[in-house]
Write a protein that holds these residues in place. Structure first.
Motif, PDB file in Angstrom:
ATOM      1  N   ARG A 119       0.844  -1.194   0.000  1.00  0.00           N
ATOM      2  CA  ARG A 119       0.000   0.000   0.000  1.00  0.00           C
ATOM      3  C   ARG A 119       0.875   1.239   0.000  1.00  0.00           C
ATOM      4  O   ARG A 119       1.855   1.306   0.745  1.00  0.00           O
ATOM      5  N   TRP A 120       0.506   2.207  -0.829  1.00  0.00           N
ATOM      6  CA  TRP A 120       1.243   3.456  -0.947  1.00  0.00           C
ATOM      7  C   TRP A 120       0.269   4.630  -0.957  1.00  0.00           C
ATOM      8  O   TRP A 120      -0.893   4.485  -1.304  1.00  0.00           O
ATOM      9  N   ILE A 121       0.799   5.783  -0.603  1.00  0.00           N
ATOM     10  CA  ILE A 121       0.102   7.052  -0.798  1.00  0.00           C
ATOM     11  C   ILE A 121       0.969   7.886  -1.721  1.00  0.00           C
ATOM     12  O   ILE A 121       2.149   8.103  -1.440  1.00  0.00           O
ATOM     13  N   LEU A 122       0.388   8.327  -2.832  1.00  0.00           N
ATOM     14  CA  LEU A 122       1.081   9.185  -3.779  1.00  0.00           C
ATOM     15  C   LEU A 122       0.630  10.616  -3.553  1.00  0.00           C
ATOM     16  O   LEU A 122      -0.569  10.869  -3.399  1.00  0.00           O
ATOM     17  N   CYS A 123       1.574  11.530  -3.514  1.00  0.00           N
ATOM     18  CA  CYS A 123       1.243  12.943  -3.319  1.00  0.00           C
ATOM     19  C   CYS A 123       1.501  13.686  -4.626  1.00  0.00           C
ATOM     20  O   CYS A 123       2.614  13.663  -5.148  1.00  0.00           O
ATOM     21  N   PHE A 124       0.468  14.316  -5.138  1.00  0.00           N
ATOM     22  CA  PHE A 124       0.571  15.150  -6.326  1.00  0.00           C
ATOM     23  C   PHE A 124       0.352  16.600  -5.913  1.00  0.00           C
ATOM     24  O   PHE A 124      -0.429  16.881  -5.005  1.00  0.00           O
ATOM     25  N   LEU A 125       1.039  17.513  -6.573  1.00  0.00           N
ATOM     26  CA  LEU A 125       0.788  18.940  -6.397  1.00  0.00           C
ATOM     27  C   LEU A 125       0.200  19.473  -7.685  1.00  0.00           C
ATOM     28  O   LEU A 125       0.660  19.128  -8.770  1.00  0.00           O
ATOM     29  N   TRP A 126      -0.815  20.297  -7.572  1.00  0.00           N
ATOM     30  CA  TRP A 126      -1.384  20.945  -8.749  1.00  0.00           C
ATOM     31  C   TRP A 126      -1.419  22.439  -8.504  1.00  0.00           C
ATOM     32  O   TRP A 126      -1.600  22.894  -7.390  1.00  0.00           O
ATOM     33  N   ARG A 127      -1.177  23.175  -9.565  1.00  0.00           N
ATOM     34  CA  ARG A 127      -1.122  24.634  -9.485  1.00  0.00           C
ATOM     35  C   ARG A 127      -2.457  25.217  -9.877  1.00  0.00           C
ATOM     36  O   ARG A 127      -3.077  24.807 -10.834  1.00  0.00           O
ATOM     37  N   GLY A 128      -2.861  26.233  -9.132  1.00  0.00           N
ATOM     38  CA  GLY A 128      -4.092  26.945  -9.435  1.00  0.00           C
ATOM     39  C   GLY A 128      -3.865  28.000 -10.500  1.00  0.00           C
ATOM     40  O   GLY A 128      -2.886  27.974 -11.231  1.00  0.00           O
ATOM     41  N   ASN A 129      -4.760  28.939 -10.587  1.00  0.00           N
ATOM     42  CA  ASN A 129      -4.637  29.989 -11.590  1.00  0.00           C
ATOM     43  C   ASN A 129      -3.841  31.171 -11.042  1.00  0.00           C
ATOM     44  O   ASN A 129      -3.244  31.089  -9.973  1.00  0.00           O
ATOM     45  N   TRP A 130      -3.835  32.261 -11.745  1.00  0.00           N
ATOM     46  CA  TRP A 130      -3.028  33.418 -11.359  1.00  0.00           C
ATOM     47  C   TRP A 130      -3.520  34.056 -10.066  1.00  0.00           C
ATOM     48  O   TRP A 130      -2.765  34.721  -9.374  1.00  0.00           O
ATOM     49  N   ILE A 131      -4.767  33.830  -9.693  1.00  0.00           N
ATOM     50  CA  ILE A 131      -5.281  34.401  -8.443  1.00  0.00           C
ATOM     51  C   ILE A 131      -4.731  33.638  -7.247  1.00  0.00           C
ATOM     52  O   ILE A 131      -4.445  34.219  -6.222  1.00  0.00           O
ATOM     53  N   LEU A 132      -4.584  32.324  -7.401  1.00  0.00           N
ATOM     54  CA  LEU A 132      -4.069  31.478  -6.332  1.00  0.00           C
ATOM     55  C   LEU A 132      -2.811  30.772  -6.852  1.00  0.00           C
ATOM     56  O   LEU A 132      -2.856  29.622  -7.256  1.00  0.00           O
ATOM     57  N   PRO A 133      -1.649  31.459  -6.855  1.00  0.00           N
ATOM     58  CA  PRO A 133      -0.443  30.897  -7.480  1.00  0.00           C
ATOM     59  C   PRO A 133       0.351  29.970  -6.562  1.00  0.00           C
ATOM     60  O   PRO A 133       1.571  29.971  -6.589  1.00  0.00           O
ATOM     61  N   VAL A 134      -0.318  29.181  -5.753  1.00  0.00           N
ATOM     62  CA  VAL A 134       0.369  28.237  -4.875  1.00  0.00           C
ATOM     63  C   VAL A 134       0.047  26.817  -5.316  1.00  0.00           C
ATOM     64  O   VAL A 134      -0.973  26.568  -5.961  1.00  0.00           O
ATOM     65  N   SER A 135       0.917  25.898  -4.982  1.00  0.00           N
ATOM     66  CA  SER A 135       0.679  24.488  -5.294  1.00  0.00           C
ATOM     67  C   SER A 135      -0.151  23.859  -4.191  1.00  0.00           C
ATOM     68  O   SER A 135       0.133  24.042  -3.010  1.00  0.00           O
ATOM     69  N   ILE A 136      -1.155  23.105  -4.575  1.00  0.00           N
ATOM     70  CA  ILE A 136      -2.087  22.498  -3.624  1.00  0.00           C
ATOM     71  C   ILE A 136      -1.908  20.978  -3.697  1.00  0.00           C
ATOM     72  O   ILE A 136      -1.925  20.405  -4.785  1.00  0.00           O
ATOM     73  N   PRO A 137      -1.722  20.303  -2.544  1.00  0.00           N
ATOM     74  CA  PRO A 137      -1.505  18.848  -2.593  1.00  0.00           C
ATOM     75  C   PRO A 137      -2.800  18.070  -2.795  1.00  0.00           C
ATOM     76  O   PRO A 137      -3.872  18.489  -2.381  1.00  0.00           O
ATOM     77  N   ALA A 138      -2.650  16.917  -3.451  1.00  0.00           N
ATOM     78  CA  ALA A 138      -3.739  15.953  -3.614  1.00  0.00           C
ATOM     79  C   ALA A 138      -3.133  14.574  -3.371  1.00  0.00           C
ATOM     80  O   ALA A 138      -2.077  14.250  -3.918  1.00  0.00           O
ATOM     81  N   PHE A 139      -3.774  13.773  -2.532  1.00  0.00           N
ATOM     82  CA  PHE A 139      -3.244  12.469  -2.154  1.00  0.00           C
ATOM     83  C   PHE A 139      -4.073  11.368  -2.802  1.00  0.00           C
ATOM     84  O   PHE A 139      -5.300  11.438  -2.840  1.00  0.00           O
ATOM     85  N   VAL A 140      -3.387  10.325  -3.301  1.00  0.00           N
ATOM     86  CA  VAL A 140      -4.038   9.185  -3.952  1.00  0.00           C
ATOM     87  C   VAL A 140      -3.558   7.914  -3.256  1.00  0.00           C
ATOM     88  O   VAL A 140      -2.355   7.720  -3.079  1.00  0.00           O
ATOM     89  N   TYR A 141      -4.509   7.059  -2.871  1.00  0.00           N
ATOM     90  CA  TYR A 141      -4.206   5.794  -2.199  1.00  0.00           C
ATOM     91  C   TYR A 141      -4.134   4.684  -3.238  1.00  0.00           C
ATOM     92  O   TYR A 141      -5.059   4.496  -4.034  1.00  0.00           O
ATOM     93  N   ILE A 142      -3.033   3.945  -3.252  1.00  0.00           N
ATOM     94  CA  ILE A 142      -2.809   2.848  -4.192  1.00  0.00           C
ATOM     95  C   ILE A 142      -2.512   1.582  -3.383  1.00  0.00           C
ATOM     96  O   ILE A 142      -1.707   1.628  -2.457  1.00  0.00           O
ATOM     97  N   SER A 143      -3.167   0.467  -3.736  1.00  0.00           N
ATOM     98  CA  SER A 143      -2.856  -0.804  -3.077  1.00  0.00           C
ATOM     99  C   SER A 143      -2.898  -1.938  -4.090  1.00  0.00           C
ATOM    100  O   SER A 143      -3.653  -1.899  -5.063  1.00  0.00           O
ATOM    101  N   THR A 144      -2.071  -2.943  -3.854  1.00  0.00           N
ATOM    102  CA  THR A 144      -2.042  -4.097  -4.747  1.00  0.00           C
ATOM    103  C   THR A 144      -3.334  -4.908  -4.630  1.00  0.00           C
ATOM    104  O   THR A 144      -3.792  -5.483  -5.610  1.00  0.00           O
ATOM    105  N   LYS A 145      -3.924  -4.928  -3.451  1.00  0.00           N
ATOM    106  CA  LYS A 145      -5.180  -5.647  -3.257  1.00  0.00           C
ATOM    107  C   LYS A 145      -6.298  -5.019  -4.101  1.00  0.00           C
ATOM    108  O   LYS A 145      -7.081  -5.712  -4.753  1.00  0.00           O
TER     109      LYS A 145
END
Length: 154
Positions: A119-145
Motif C-alpha cells: 500500500r502506498w500514498i502518492l502525493c501530487f501537487l497541482w497549481r491553481g490559476n493566477w489568483i491562487l499561485p500556490v501548489s495544492i496537494p492531492a493524495f491518492v491511495y494505491i494498493s495491490t489488493k
C-alpha cells in the motif's frame, strides 16, 4: 420597524455571503484523481486525472509513502515518460488542458509480488490559476489488493 441591531446583522450577513460567492468563483476547481483498472499487458492500475476547469493545470508528483507491504517499487508514468523514470519518485510532471483528462499508468505488482499486499500514498501537487499561485496537494491511495480486485472485475 426593525431594530438597528438587526439591520447591522443583515448587512454583515449580506457582505459575508457576497464575499463567499465571489471567492468560490475565483478559487480554481480541483482536479479529480480517479483510479481504475489497468490495461492488461502493461499496467496494474490506471490513474485518470480529470481537469474540470477551463484553464490548464500543472500536475506534478512529489513523493510516495509506503504504508505497508512487501512491494518495493511502484512505477508511475505516462506514455511520454522516460522508462528510466518510472520507479523514481518525483519525476512525473504534466500539463492538463482545460476540460481535459490524462491517464497515468501505475505498476505496483511485480512478478514476485502477486500474492503480497503493498500500500502506498502518492502525493501530487497541482497549481491553481493566477489568483491562487500556490501548489495544492492531492493524495491518492494505491494498493495491490485494490489493483487485483479491479482487474479481476473486468
Amino acid at each position: 420597524m426593525l431594530d438597528p441591531f438587526w439591520r447591522d446583522v443583515a448587512a454583515i450577513w449580506g457582505a459575508v455571503l457576497s464575499t463567499i460567492i465571489v471567492l468560490v468563483r475565483l478559487i480554481p476547481s480541483r482536479p479529480r484523481f480517479e483510479v481504475g483498472p489497468g490495461q492488461p499487458p502493461i499496467s496494474d492500475l490506471t490513474l485518470r486525472i480529470v481537469n474540470p476547469d477551463k484553464e490548464m493545470r500543472l500536475v506534478r508528483e512529489i513523493f510516495r509513502i509506503k504504508i505497508s507491504g512487501d512491494g518495493q517499487v511502484i512505477g508511475v508514468y505516462t506514455e511520454k515518460s522516460k522508462l528510466s523514470d518510472a520507479g523514481v519518485p518525483g519525476t512525473l510532471s504534466m500539463l492538463i488542458r482545460g476540460e481535459d483528462e490524462k491517464e497515468v499508468t501505475i505498476n505496483c505488482l511485480a512478478t514476485g509480488d502477486q500474492n503480497r499486499i503493498g500500500r502506498w500514498i502518492l502525493c501530487f501537487l497541482w497549481r491553481g490559476n493566477w489568483i491562487l499561485p500556490v501548489s495544492i496537494p492531492a493524495f491518492v491511495y494505491i494498493s495491490t489488493k485494490r489493483a487485483t480486485r479491479l482487474n479481476t472485475a473486468i
